[in-house]
Scaffold this active site. Structure first.
Site, PDB file in Angstrom:
ATOM      1  N   ALA A  74     -78.065  94.775 -81.477  1.00 53.41           N
ATOM      2  CA  ALA A  74     -77.608  93.587 -82.205  1.00 53.41           C
ATOM      3  C   ALA A  74     -76.083  93.475 -82.216  1.00 53.41           C
ATOM      4  CB  ALA A  74     -78.144  93.621 -83.635  1.00 53.41           C
TER       5      ALA A  74
ATOM      6  N   TRP B 257     -81.876 100.138 -90.236  1.00 51.97           N
ATOM      7  CA  TRP B 257     -81.793  98.792 -90.814  1.00 51.97           C
ATOM      8  C   TRP B 257     -83.062  98.595 -91.654  1.00 51.97           C
ATOM      9  CZ3 TRP B 257     -83.614  93.814 -88.150  1.00 51.97           C
ATOM     10  CH2 TRP B 257     -83.083  92.693 -88.793  1.00 51.97           C
TER      11      TRP B 257
ATOM     12  N   LYS C  31     -74.239  88.243 -83.706  1.00 55.56           N
ATOM     13  CA  LYS C  31     -72.930  88.822 -83.951  1.00 55.56           C
ATOM     14  C   LYS C  31     -71.967  88.555 -82.796  1.00 55.56           C
ATOM     15  CE  LYS C  31     -74.980  90.211 -87.444  1.00 55.56           C
ATOM     16  NZ  LYS C  31     -75.848  91.302 -87.737  1.00 55.56           N
TER      17      LYS C  31
ATOM     18  N   ASP D  35     -83.198  98.351 -80.276  1.00 58.91           N
ATOM     19  CA  ASP D  35     -82.707  97.180 -80.985  1.00 58.91           C
ATOM     20  C   ASP D  35     -81.208  97.130 -80.725  1.00 58.91           C
ATOM     21  OD1 ASP D  35     -82.091  95.154 -82.719  1.00 58.91           O
ATOM     22  OD2 ASP D  35     -82.775  96.177 -84.536  1.00 58.91           O
TER      23      ASP D  35
HETATM   24  N1  PMP Z   1     -81.150  94.575 -85.763  1.00 64.88           N
HETATM   25  C1  PMP Z   1     -80.165  95.124 -86.464  1.00 64.88           C
HETATM   26  C2  PMP Z   1     -80.000  96.597 -86.446  1.00 64.88           C
HETATM   27  C3  PMP Z   1     -79.307  94.319 -87.211  1.00 64.88           C
HETATM   28  O1  PMP Z   1     -78.324  94.876 -87.913  1.00 64.88           O
HETATM   29  C4  PMP Z   1     -79.487  92.916 -87.189  1.00 64.88           C
HETATM   30  C5  PMP Z   1     -78.573  92.035 -87.976  1.00 64.88           C
HETATM   31  N2  PMP Z   1     -78.430  92.324 -89.311  1.00 64.88           N
HETATM   32  C6  PMP Z   1     -80.540  92.392 -86.414  1.00 64.88           C
HETATM   33  C7  PMP Z   1     -81.330  93.255 -85.719  1.00 64.88           C
HETATM   34  C8  PMP Z   1     -80.877  90.946 -86.279  1.00 64.88           C
HETATM   35  O2  PMP Z   1     -80.066  89.977 -86.714  1.00 64.88           O
HETATM   36  P1  PMP Z   1     -80.392  88.445 -86.518  1.00 64.88           P
HETATM   37  O3  PMP Z   1     -81.820  88.224 -86.829  1.00 64.88           O
HETATM   38  O4  PMP Z   1     -79.483  87.764 -87.464  1.00 64.88           O
HETATM   39  O5  PMP Z   1     -80.098  88.106 -85.082  1.00 64.88           O
END
Ligand code: PMP
Length: 393
Positions: A210, A127, A243, A208
């Protein structure tokens, strides 16, 4: 003073969204931004979220501050959701954060406080925010091989070889499930090998997560995280509710830090301190919604059922796309799309061919060839398959 500022590079995905909006072609397909969309192209509020919000509206009698770490009840339900029983509660420090991004940011800052010389090893690709936030907080990032551009699976031998070069105290950043951007994931045997390497070389695991519930199911998607947290001395886990609860704009995340029992209270103080420096109290509304849902068996069951529908709809689209590509290309080379998990698949082609698909067929995907599977529906799958085959991917 402000005239000293330099222009910042435009965010690639936001630029893509703008180009999509301006495209007058009726058959255009948006596979760019990472939000779930149903067959009608909408990102709906989940039923359980609506009900939890209704209850909160009726019952909440104060909007006073909660605490630097957020509501402990939120931490407890999230620890249970992500970590299960894999690690003793006494070893876990946790803070609520503004989204998963906030959790990632606080994790990097915690690493910086604990060991500013640590290098953070990230998958290639990862990411993009991982790399840019690391740079911003002043930690060095090192890429390890991950995506195999031939098989579109994981180059596991390359990954192990690269991680084998990490130094003691370095951090290994892993995606708990549904790797973004590739969609390619390790199996549990491979996770065990990564855990063994982390322990052998005295590395620190950072996960991480998500997309829990978007891959193989809520429990299945937590297995790798739990394997890690049950086996290592130190781990950081950044979780996001954006999500799986569909509450993107509420900014609901959590950072958990696992250490030895005796260290937990100092780790907790440091997490609270970092929240205080950066934004003081974390957002509460989304966390309260999540706590309300996860603490009520009926609401929780309804949420899990709706999440399962979301997961199965994406899996169905993957299978339909892989089958359509098999028919249209007359080959099995796109079978990986049905093997990938989560919202994304990287089809593994050049920015030039991505651009060709946009220009010729109105298909919008990120230039690294990441596509959001949830941007498809039964009618657009054949259109995408044709565009992929026509472009000569
Ligand atoms: N980590 C990863 C790998 C992600 O894809 C995302 C969302 N795009 C996030 C963290 C964090 O998303 P958010 O801050 O919207 O909770």
């Amino acid at each position: 003073m402000l005239s000293n500022l330099k222009a910042q590079p435009a965010d690639k995905i936001l630029a893509l969204m703008a180009a999509y909006r301006e495209d007058p072609r009726p058959g255009k397909v948006d596979l760019g931004v990472g939000v779930y969309k149903n067959a009608g192209g909408l990102t709906p509020v989940m039923r359980a979220v609506k009900e939890a919000e209704r209850r909160i509206l009726a019952e909440q009698d104060s909007k006073s501050y909660v605490g630097l770490a957020g509501d402990p009840a939120y931490s407890n339900v999230m620890i249970e959701l992500i970590l299960g029983e894999s690690v003793a509660r006494e070893r876990i420090a946790a803070v609520a954060t503004p989204g998963g991004t906030g959790a990632v940011r606080q994790a990097f800052e915690l690493i910086k406080l604990a060991n500013p010389n640590a290098k953070v090893h990230v998958s290639n690709p990862t990411w993009p925010n991982h790399v840019s936030i690391l740079k911003y907080v002043g930690l060095e990032s090192v890429a390890y091989r991950y995506f195999d551009s031939e098989s579109r699976g994981v180059d596991f031998a390359g990954m192990l070889e690269d991680l084998g070069k990490a130094s003691e105290g370095d951090v290994v950043l892993l995606h708990g499930c549904c790797h973004n951007p590739t969609g390619a994931n390790l199996n549990l045997t491979q996770w065990q090998q990564v855990v063994d390497l982390i322990n052998e070389k005295n590395l620190v695991a950072m996960i991480d997560i998500a997309y829990q519930g978007f891959g193989d199911g809520l429990e299945e998607d937590a297995k790798a995280v739990r394997l890690v947290t049950s086996s290592v001395a130190n781990a950081l886990v950044a979780g996001s509710c954006s999500k799986n609860f569909g509450i993107y704009r509420e900014r609901t995340g959590i950072l958990m830090a696992i250490s030895a029992d005796a260290e937990t209270s100092v780790v907790q103080q440091n997490l609270n301190y970092l929240n205080r420096q950066n934004f003081s109290f974390p957002p509460d509304h989304g966390a309260r919604v999540v706590t309300t849902i996860l603490s009520d068996p009926a609401l929780r069951a309804d949420w899990a059922a709706e999440l399962e529908e979301v997961r199965l709809s994406m899996l169905g689209l993957r299978e339909q796309l892989a089958e359509e590509l098999r028919e249209q290309s007359g080959s099995d080379r796109f079978g990986f799309i049905a093997q990938h998990r989560g919202m994304f698949s990287q089809i593994g082609t050049t920015p030039e061919l991505v651009e060709k698909m946009r220009a010729d067929s109105g298909i919008y995907m990120v230039s690294d060839s990441r596509m959001n599977i949830a941007g498809l529906n039964a009618q657009t799958v054949p259109i995408l398959a044709k565009a992929i085959v026509d472009a000569g991917v």
